[in-house]
Design an enzyme around this catalytic site. Structure first.
Site, mmCIF file in Angstrom:
data_model
loop_
_atom_site.group_PDB
_atom_site.id
_atom_site.type_symbol
_atom_site.label_atom_id
_atom_site.label_comp_id
_atom_site.label_asym_id
_atom_site.label_seq_id
_atom_site.Cartn_x
_atom_site.Cartn_y
_atom_site.Cartn_z
ATOM 1 N N ASP A 181 0.844 -1.194 0.000
ATOM 2 C CA ASP A 181 0.000 0.000 0.000
ATOM 3 C C ASP A 181 0.882 1.248 0.000
ATOM 4 O OD1 ASP A 181 -2.995 0.913 0.589
ATOM 5 O OD2 ASP A 181 -1.650 2.206 1.742
ATOM 6 N N GLU A 224 -4.763 2.193 -4.370
ATOM 7 C CA GLU A 224 -3.307 2.269 -4.215
ATOM 8 C C GLU A 224 -2.732 0.981 -3.635
ATOM 9 O OE1 GLU A 224 -4.989 4.213 -0.426
ATOM 10 O OE2 GLU A 224 -5.573 3.896 -2.506
#
Length: 302
Positions: A181, A224
Site C-alpha cells: 500500500d 493504491e
C-alpha cells in the site's frame, strides 16, 4: 411428347460459355477446347489440341492431377469443385475450380472456372478472422490488465493464482504473498492532484515489474493497493524481496521527497484459500501501517 432438344438455340456453341471447356480422351490428350482459352486465358488453341491436358497445369497441380484427380475420375466417373492451378498462355498462374465427367467412351468433359475472386474472398475471410482473433486477444488483455499500470487486475490475479497455488502446493513449494500500500496516497492526490497520483501509480507499477521475476504474479489489487504472489519463495526470501522494493520505490519522488510503501507478507498454506492468504497479508499490512508505515511486517498469529 415434344423433345426438349428442339428448344436449344441453334446458334449456341461451347464458345458461348462463360468458362473454359475442353474434352480429353482416355490418354489425357486434348481433343477440343472452347474460345474461352483463347479469349480469357490467352492460349493459342492450336497449341492445346493434340497435347496432353498437363500442358496447362502447374507442377503441383500435375502431381495432384495424376495421383488423385484421375484415379477418382476413373472410379467415380465424375468430380466436382476440385481446386487446381493452371498457367495461361502468358505463363501466369491462375487458380481454378474444375468439374469433370467421364462418358461411356472414356472421353472426359472438363469445365474450368477461374477462382481468383473466390481466392480473394478467402483471403479477405482469413484477414477478417485474424483481425477478429487480434481484437479478441486485445479485449481479453483489456479485461485482465489494469489500464493505468499495465499490471494484472484484481480479477485476473485471483483467476491465475488458483492454478499456481494448486500446482505448487501439491509439490510442497513455498509461496509468499505480499500486500503493498502506498503511504499517504490520499495526501498525494489532495495536495498535487490526481494526475500526479496517476503518475505515482504508474511509476510504482514499473518498479514492481522490474523487481519481480517472470513467473511472479504482480497486480494492482485496487486503488493504491498492489498484490504480488511469489512462487518458490519462503518468508525469509519474501522479506529480502520487500526490502529491495522499499529501496527501489524510494527513487520515485513527489515534490522532491521519496515515495514510501507499507508491505504485509503471508505464507500460503495448502489448506487455506487464496482469499485467506490475502487476508493474512492484509492483516500484516495494517500492522505495518500502525507501526509507522514505510516498513514490512510478516503475518503472525501472535
Amino acid at each position: 411428347m415434344k423433345n426438349n432438344l428442339t428448344n436449344i438455340d441453334p446458334c449456341f456453341t461451347l464458345d458461348n460459355l462463360p468458362c473454359g471447356a475442353l474434352v480429353t480422351d482416355a490418354e489425357h490428350v486434348i481433343l477440343n477446347v472452347n474460345a474461352y482459352f483463347a479469349n480469357e486465358l490467352y492460349w493459342d488453341i492450336n497449341l492445346l489440341i493434340g497435347h496432353k491436358v498437363e500442358i496447362i497445369l502447374t507442377k503441383a497441380s500435375k502431381v495432384f492431377y495424376q495421383s488423385y484427380l484421375m484415379p477418382m475420375l476413373l472410379h467415380e466417373k465424375n468430380c466436382e469443385e476440385i481446386q487446381l492451378s493452371i498457367v495461361n498462355g502468358n505463363g501466369k498462374r491462375i487458380p481454378i475450380t474444375v468439374n469433370a465427367k467421364v462418358d461411356a467412351n472414356k472421353k472426359i468433359y472438363w469445365s474450368f472456372f477461374t477462382a481468383s475472386n473466390r481466392n480473394k474472398l478467402y483471403d479477405e475471410l482469413i484477414q477478417a478472422r485474424e483481425k477478429l482473433e487480434l481484437q479478441t486477444k486485445e479485449l481479453k488483455e483489456l479485461a485482465s490488465i489494469d489500464e493505468l499500470t499495465g499490471l494484472l487486475n484484481r480479477r485476473e490475479i485471483k483467476s491465475r493464482s488458483t492454478f499456481v497455488l494448486s500446482q505448487l502446493t501439491s509439490d510442497q513449494h513455498p509461496i509468499s504473498i505480499l500486500m503493498i500500500d502506498i503511504d499517504f496516497f490520499k495526501s498525494i492526490n489532495d495536495n498535487y492532484g490526481h494526475t500526479e497520483g496517476d503518475r505515482v501509480l504508474k511509476e510504482l507499477g514499473r518498479v514492481l515489474m522490474n523487481c519481480g521475476r517472470k513467473r511472479d504474479l504482480i497486480s494492482r489489487y485496487g486503488g493504491e493497493e498492489f498484490l504480488i504472489l511469489l512462487p518458490d519463495t519462503d518468508l525469509e526470501q519474501a522479506v529480502i524481496f520487500a526490502n529491495r522494493l522499499h529501496n527501489s520505490v524510494s527513487t520515485i519522488l513527489i515534490d522532491g521527497k521519496p515515495l514510501t510503501i507499507s508491505v504485509g507478507i503471508s505464507l500460503f498454506d495448502e489448506e487455506m484459500s487464496f482469499e485467506e492468504a490475502v487476508n493474512e497479508a492484509d492483516t500484516a499490512l495494517y500492522k505495518a501501517k500502525d507501526l509507522g508505515r514505510n516498513r514490512t511486517e510478516v503475518f503472525s498469529l501472535a
